[in-house]
Design an enzyme around this catalytic site. Structure first.
Site: not given
Length: 322
Positions: A156-158, A160, A260
């Site tokens: 997961l993105d930082k 998110t 996104r």
């Protein structure tokens, strides 16, 4: 020029210093391409930055050009920032924010808070990661990729938040990786976006690296070049009010920044997403939460859901997204 993939060669690494001696199979390779493929943990843009900053030498001479052609026997040294080693107190603070919401003998599922990286990334050396937490508490019994990403089968993105699967052992890692590869893990995300979204829809723009800003991805209706890959996201609108919508997104593929960039491409960027939209006073991060996972592990059906965290829940109340 040799355009084939360079096989990894013996590398000496100590405190951020990497050293290689170029072998015959890498002759005529570009310097930046060679280093990127040898490490497999640094992006090409990061390597180019190290070269421009004078942190790379060939045969004991500093070089400032990434396109230097290598010869057999060349000695390459690259000095990178020394990796951050988190303190026990740092990891304990992270532990208080990370919840294990489901556990199996071969894997477990965590609720990752926003603001925590999954693993170390080049240029960011002062933050505790999920991998630091896993290693400190002995939650995985193996490591892959030279101990860089133990247990990690997806990311997961930082910024998110939400559900993330961690493999406990090699068997769990291999089985879960195959499920992801075969697209047999269903994922749902909740996003707060700009504008009034359609009741439901699908987005199938190709996704590839932005040619100008390398930290961004780009979406395109046509395949611009070989780096652009197919991507598919289904979505439905949960609520809308005053030009703001609450959306449930289900990515079929797993491209970087997929939700996104896909929502931004159809005119509905995530609130708080400073990479693809603009800053928002209400958000300290982009408004995206991994809310549900479902898959079958052997004959066992696994279905896990995660409620919105406080910041996104407060935003829903503020915008009257009930």
């Amino acid at each position: 020029m040799n355009n084939s993939t360079i096989l990894p060669e013996k590398c000496t690494q100590f405190n951020g210093l990497y050293k290689w001696t170029v072998q015959k199979q890498a002759v005529n390779s570009r310097l930046d391409k060679y280093i990127t493929e040898q490490t497999n943990i640094f992006s090409r843009s990061f390597v180019q930055k190290m070269i421009l900053q004078g942190n790379v030498s060939v045969n004991q001479k500093a070089v400032l050009k990434a396109n230097i052609v290598l010869k057999s026997g060349d000695t390459i040294i690259m000095q990178t920032p020394i990796p951050y080693k988190p303190t026990i107190d740092d990891i304990k603070i992270a532990n208080e924010r990370i919840d294990i919401v489901y556990e199996h003998e071969d894997f477990f599922i965590i609720n990752k808070p926003a603001g925590i990286l999954v693993h170390k990334v080049p240029g960011v050396n002062n933050q505790v990661t999920i991998v630091d937490w896993l290693l400190n508490y002995g939650l995985v019994s193996y490591a892959l990729h030279d101990n860089v990403r133990p247990g990690i089968v997806h990311r997961l993105d930082k910024n998110t938040s939400g559900l993330m699967i961690i493999a406990k052992n090699p068997y769990g890692h291999a089985y879960l990786a195959k499920l992801f590869q075969d697209r047999l893990i269903q994922k749902k995300y909740v996003a707060i976006v700009q504008g009034i979204t359609p009741p439901e829809g699908s987005i199938d723009f190709y996704i590839g690296r932005d040619p100008i800003t390398k930290s961004r991805m780009a979406a395109s209706r046509v395949k611009r070049d070989h780096t652009f890959r197919t991507a598919l996201t289904h979505f439905k609108t949960v609520a809308s009010n005053n030009s703001i919508s609450l959306v449930e997104a289900s990515p079929v593929t797993g491209r970087t920044h997929q939700i996104r960039i896909h929502l931004q491409a159809i005119g509905h960027p995530l609130l708080g997403d400073t990479l693809y939209h603009v800053a928002d006073a209400m958000f300290t991060r982009h408004a995206l939460h991994a809310s549900a996972l479902s898959f079958t592990f052997h004959d066992q059906l696994v279905c896990v859901a995660s409620a919105l965290p406080d910041d996104l829940n407060q935003a829903c109340l503020y915008y009257n997204l009930n």
